[in-house]
Design a protein around this motif. Structure first.
Motif, PDB file in Angstrom:
ATOM      1  N   LYS A   1       0.835  -1.281   0.397  1.00 16.53           N
ATOM      2  CA  LYS A   1       0.267  -0.096   0.117  1.00 16.53           C
ATOM      3  C   LYS A   1       0.863   1.635  -0.124  1.00 16.53           C
ATOM      4  CE  LYS A   1      -4.244  -1.872   2.344  1.00 16.53           C
ATOM      5  NZ  LYS A   1      -4.327  -1.995   3.373  1.00 16.53           N
ATOM      6  N   THR A   2       2.246   1.284   0.584  1.00 14.13           N
ATOM      7  CA  THR A   2       2.348   2.673   0.995  1.00 14.13           C
ATOM      8  C   THR A   2       4.101   2.813  -0.176  1.00 14.13           C
ATOM      9  OG1 THR A   2       2.243   1.731   3.121  1.00 14.13           O
ATOM     10  CG2 THR A   2       3.851   3.566   2.647  1.00 14.13           C
ATOM     11  N   PHE A   3       4.034   1.191  -0.340  1.00 22.13           N
ATOM     12  CA  PHE A   3       5.595   2.349  -1.602  1.00 22.13           C
ATOM     13  C   PHE A   3       5.557   1.124  -3.461  1.00 22.13           C
ATOM     14  CE2 PHE A   3       7.533   1.322   2.624  1.00 22.13           C
ATOM     15  CZ  PHE A   3       7.913   2.558   2.943  1.00 22.13           C
ATOM     16  N   GLY A   4       3.822   0.154  -2.732  1.00 18.19           N
ATOM     17  CA  GLY A   4       3.046  -0.411  -3.945  1.00 18.19           C
ATOM     18  C   GLY A   4       3.774  -1.875  -4.303  1.00 18.19           C
ATOM     19  N   HIS A   5       5.280  -2.247  -3.144  1.00 21.40           N
ATOM     20  CA  HIS A   5       4.750  -3.232  -3.247  1.00 21.40           C
ATOM     21  C   HIS A   5       5.631  -4.070  -2.116  1.00 21.40           C
ATOM     22  CE1 HIS A   5       8.655  -0.182  -4.492  1.00 21.40           C
ATOM     23  NE2 HIS A   5       9.322  -1.139  -3.399  1.00 21.40           N
ATOM     24  N   LYS A   6       6.432  -5.231  -1.634  1.00 16.90           N
ATOM     25  CA  LYS A   6       7.144  -5.956  -0.786  1.00 16.90           C
ATOM     26  C   LYS A   6       8.273  -5.083  -0.590  1.00 16.90           C
ATOM     27  CE  LYS A   6       5.205 -10.460  -0.540  1.00 16.90           C
ATOM     28  NZ  LYS A   6       5.670 -12.123  -0.674  1.00 16.90           N
ATOM     29  N   LEU A   7       9.233  -5.074   1.075  1.00 16.35           N
ATOM     30  CA  LEU A   7      10.697  -4.316   1.058  1.00 16.35           C
ATOM     31  C   LEU A   7      10.924  -6.114   1.738  1.00 16.35           C
ATOM     32  CD1 LEU A   7       9.592  -1.018   2.508  1.00 16.35           C
ATOM     33  CD2 LEU A   7      11.071  -1.580  -0.235  1.00 16.35           C
ATOM     34  N   PHE A   8      12.061  -6.557   1.595  1.00 16.95           N
ATOM     35  CA  PHE A   8      12.859  -7.282   2.342  1.00 16.95           C
ATOM     36  C   PHE A   8      14.129  -6.419   3.383  1.00 16.95           C
ATOM     37  CE2 PHE A   8      10.709  -9.426  -0.938  1.00 16.95           C
ATOM     38  CZ  PHE A   8       9.583  -9.971  -0.408  1.00 16.95           C
ATOM     39  N   ARG A   9      14.019  -6.975   4.318  1.00 17.98           N
ATOM     40  CA  ARG A   9      15.397  -5.949   4.905  1.00 17.98           C
ATOM     41  C   ARG A   9      16.399  -7.398   4.248  1.00 17.98           C
ATOM     42  NH1 ARG A   9      10.934  -5.289   8.576  1.00 17.98           N
ATOM     43  NH2 ARG A   9      11.032  -4.032  10.085  1.00 17.98           N
ATOM     44  N   ILE A  10      17.878  -6.651   4.348  1.00 18.06           N
ATOM     45  CA  ILE A  10      19.226  -6.975   4.510  1.00 18.06           C
ATOM     46  C   ILE A  10      19.434  -6.625   5.946  1.00 18.06           C
ATOM     47  CG2 ILE A  10      21.284  -7.138   3.380  1.00 18.06           C
ATOM     48  CD1 ILE A  10      19.515  -6.558   0.629  1.00 18.06           C
ATOM     49  N   ALA A  11      19.904  -7.540   6.468  1.00 24.19           N
ATOM     50  CA  ALA A  11      20.247  -7.843   7.721  1.00 24.19           C
ATOM     51  C   ALA A  11      22.269  -7.041   8.157  1.00 24.19           C
ATOM     52  CB  ALA A  11      19.959  -9.026   8.540  1.00 24.19           C
ATOM     53  N   LEU A  12      22.314  -6.384   8.434  1.00 21.79           N
ATOM     54  CA  LEU A  12      23.967  -6.377   8.316  1.00 21.79           C
ATOM     55  C   LEU A  12      24.120  -5.997   9.542  1.00 21.79           C
ATOM     56  CD1 LEU A  12      23.111  -2.824   6.012  1.00 21.79           C
ATOM     57  CD2 LEU A  12      23.492  -5.235   5.443  1.00 21.79           C
ATOM     58  N   ASP A  13      25.547  -6.455   9.909  1.00 22.10           N
ATOM     59  CA  ASP A  13      26.616  -6.322  10.433  1.00 22.10           C
ATOM     60  C   ASP A  13      27.342  -4.689  10.932  1.00 22.10           C
ATOM     61  OD1 ASP A  13      28.103  -7.050  12.875  1.00 22.10           O
ATOM     62  OD2 ASP A  13      28.056  -8.891  12.946  1.00 22.10           O
ATOM     63  N   ALA A  14      26.736  -3.598  11.149  1.00 24.44           N
ATOM     64  CA  ALA A  14      28.269  -3.229  11.277  1.00 24.44           C
ATOM     65  C   ALA A  14      29.444  -2.816  12.447  1.00 24.44           C
ATOM     66  CB  ALA A  14      26.950  -2.325  10.880  1.00 24.44           C
TER      67      ALA A  14
ATOM     68  N   ALA B   1      23.464 -11.797   9.523  1.00 27.16           N
ATOM     69  CA  ALA B   1      23.946 -10.359   9.034  1.00 27.16           C
ATOM     70  C   ALA B   1      24.871 -10.245   8.220  1.00 27.16           C
ATOM     71  CB  ALA B   1      24.007  -9.466   9.834  1.00 27.16           C
ATOM     72  N   VAL B   2      24.602  -9.416   7.009  1.00 26.87           N
ATOM     73  CA  VAL B   2      26.270  -9.289   6.770  1.00 26.87           C
ATOM     74  C   VAL B   2      27.206  -8.630   7.271  1.00 26.87           C
ATOM     75  CG1 VAL B   2      26.795  -8.573   4.020  1.00 26.87           C
ATOM     76  CG2 VAL B   2      24.745  -9.999   4.171  1.00 26.87           C
ATOM     77  N   ARG B   3      28.044  -8.679   7.198  1.00 23.24           N
ATOM     78  CA  ARG B   3      29.650  -7.878   7.292  1.00 23.24           C
ATOM     79  C   ARG B   3      29.304  -6.030   6.556  1.00 23.24           C
ATOM     80  NH1 ARG B   3      31.261  -4.871  10.961  1.00 23.24           N
ATOM     81  NH2 ARG B   3      33.558  -5.138  11.731  1.00 23.24           N
TER      82      ARG B   3
ATOM     83  N   PRO C   1       7.648  -7.942  -7.532  1.00 22.75           N
ATOM     84  CA  PRO C   1       8.502  -7.085  -7.264  1.00 22.75           C
ATOM     85  C   PRO C   1       8.855  -6.423  -6.019  1.00 22.75           C
ATOM     86  CG  PRO C   1       6.281  -6.356  -9.042  1.00 22.75           C
ATOM     87  CD  PRO C   1       6.515  -7.048  -8.526  1.00 22.75           C
ATOM     88  N   ALA C   2      10.647  -6.078  -6.151  1.00 26.17           N
ATOM     89  CA  ALA C   2      10.772  -5.743  -4.288  1.00 26.17           C
ATOM     90  C   ALA C   2      11.538  -5.396  -4.293  1.00 26.17           C
ATOM     91  CB  ALA C   2      10.884  -7.722  -3.437  1.00 26.17           C
ATOM     92  N   GLY C   3      11.618  -4.404  -3.552  1.00 27.05           N
ATOM     93  CA  GLY C   3      12.496  -3.760  -2.780  1.00 27.05           C
ATOM     94  C   GLY C   3      13.400  -3.968  -0.895  1.00 27.05           C
ATOM     95  N   TYR C   4      14.405  -3.668  -0.943  1.00 24.86           N
ATOM     96  CA  TYR C   4      15.123  -3.838   0.127  1.00 24.86           C
ATOM     97  C   TYR C   4      15.141  -2.416   0.876  1.00 24.86           C
ATOM     98  CZ  TYR C   4      15.695  -7.913  -3.073  1.00 24.86           C
ATOM     99  OH  TYR C   4      15.173  -8.713  -4.084  1.00 24.86           O
ATOM    100  N   ILE C   5      15.372  -3.089   2.261  1.00 27.12           N
ATOM    101  CA  ILE C   5      15.900  -2.585   3.766  1.00 27.12           C
ATOM    102  C   ILE C   5      17.209  -2.650   4.509  1.00 27.12           C
ATOM    103  CG2 ILE C   5      14.777  -1.384   6.067  1.00 27.12           C
ATOM    104  CD1 ILE C   5      12.376  -2.506   5.209  1.00 27.12           C
ATOM    105  N   ALA C   6      18.249  -1.890   4.637  1.00 26.50           N
ATOM    106  CA  ALA C   6      19.771  -1.871   5.215  1.00 26.50           C
ATOM    107  C   ALA C   6      18.538  -2.003   6.144  1.00 26.50           C
ATOM    108  CB  ALA C   6      20.249  -0.730   4.767  1.00 26.50           C
ATOM    109  N   TYR C   7      19.227  -2.911   7.284  1.00 21.87           N
ATOM    110  CA  TYR C   7      18.875  -3.096   8.125  1.00 21.87           C
ATOM    111  C   TYR C   7      19.753  -3.328   9.528  1.00 21.87           C
ATOM    112  CZ  TYR C   7      16.310  -5.541  12.355  1.00 21.87           C
ATOM    113  OH  TYR C   7      15.839  -5.689  13.677  1.00 21.87           O
ATOM    114  N   PHE C   8      20.303  -3.000   9.708  1.00 22.10           N
ATOM    115  CA  PHE C   8      21.385  -2.300  10.783  1.00 22.10           C
ATOM    116  C   PHE C   8      20.929  -3.046  12.039  1.00 22.10           C
ATOM    117  CE2 PHE C   8      22.058   0.888   7.685  1.00 22.10           C
ATOM    118  CZ  PHE C   8      23.650   1.338   7.907  1.00 22.10           C
TER     119      PHE C   8
END
Ligand code: SF4
Length: 308
Positions: A16-29, A56-58, A78-85
């Motif tokens: 509804k908000t972005f027009g497609h699904k969003l997936f978190r990409i887990a990050l390890d900073a 998480a990805v380094r 179609p999907a988008g991605y979130i940088a998930y710290f």
């Protein structure tokens, strides 16, 4: 009624908000946590096996390429991605470093926004200034903050060694609200000594804070944590699937329908999960939750505002 409509799901909210699904990409900073390094406490929260950063990805600010992220399910739609710290406390570092990391992710065309998992006592004025600046600089992207509250009850807070009082959480939520930064709160169901009534008190409390999202999660006992020791000594028991689903569906009924539910079950690393083992079959658990919502004819917010 379509089953998807029984609660405000994260995928539906994204469509509804972005027009497609969003997936978190887990990050390890490469962060740590003040509750582990002695600033607030040693050993961390009793259930913590490393700040949930198991998959998480380094991340050091490099541009990310989906093809190297093997664990990501490449969706058909179609999907988008979130940088998930995600790993540890992601605002617990010098502000220059935080600004560099968050800017890098916001500039990466892969990401539509960033979600930062942290503690409310690690959002001082300097950090809030960085967030405000980034929000102004990248208006086309979003910034979310995720806070691990787990419970409003003092006995539970002391038991889990969370290391900050409730008013610190309240203040952080208010400050983030001023900056128009959405807040997603993590709540654990199944804490020892918490009755269903106490869990619902936490939900009712959150209904009044103006948060935008919630992750409802099961208390999972992970190898290598102090909780695992308590479990082995018989001091902590796991919830049965029936108990969890009964508690969870009561929370869904109580929760303000405006609050997006980002998670409905546990998400611990299966390789180190000691208990409850039934939570390993996530698809089955979710099916059982949906079945129960249907059988009880529960929709999110069905009991919102009727008590407490
Ligand atoms: S605040 Fe988060 S990272 Fe720190 S000890 Fe607790 S669960 Fe782990």
């Amino acid at each position: 009624m379509k089953e998807m409509e029984r609660y405000t799901t994260f995928p539906e909210y994204c469509r509804k908000t972005f027009g497609h699904k969003l997936f978190r990409i887990a990050l390890d900073a490469g962060m740590t946590c003040p509750n582990r390094d002695g600033t607030k406490g040693y050993g961390g929260c009793i259930f913590c096996a490393g700040g949930s950063g198991d998959f998480a990805v380094r991340y050091e600010g490099q541009k990310l390429d989906l093809s190297v992220l093997k664990y990501i399910h490449h969706p058909e739609e179609p999907a988008g991605y979130i940088a998930y710290f995600q790993a540890y406390t992601n605002t617990y570092a010098p502000t220059e470093r935080l600004e560099y990391l968050f800017t890098s992710a916001l500039q990466d065309p892969l990401f539509e926004g960033i979600s930062i998992a942290t503690r409310p006592d690690c959002l001082d004025e300097e950090v809030l200034c960085v967030l405000q600046k980034l929000k102004q600089t990248y208006p086309e992207k979003f910034i979310w903050i995720e806070l691990g509250l787990q419970s409003i009850h003092e006995d539970s807070v002391v038991w889990m060694r969370r290391g900050y009082p409730l008013d610190v959480f309240d203040k952080a939520v208010q400050e983030l609200k001023k900056l128009d930064i959405p807040v997603i709160v993590h709540v654990i169901l199944g804490l020892p000594g918490e009755t269903p009534q106490m869990v619902l008190e936490t939900i009712r409390y959150l209904n009044r804070t103006g948060i935008q999202g919630i992750k409802l999660q099961l208390l999972q006992i992970l190898e290598g944590t102090d909780l695992a020791e308590e479990y082995r000594k018989g001091k902590v028991r796991e919830l049965s699937e029936e108990e969890y689903i009964s508690l969870l569906t009561a929370c869904v009924a109580e929760l303000d329908p405006q609050i997006v539910i980002h998670r409905l079950t546990g998400d611990g690393n299966p390789k180190i999960l000691l208990a409850p083992l039934w939570s390993l079959n996530k698809r089955q658990v979710l099916n059982h939750i949906m079945q129960e919502l249907k059988t009880q004819n529960i929709v999110q917010g069905y009991r919102y505002g009727t008590s407490g």
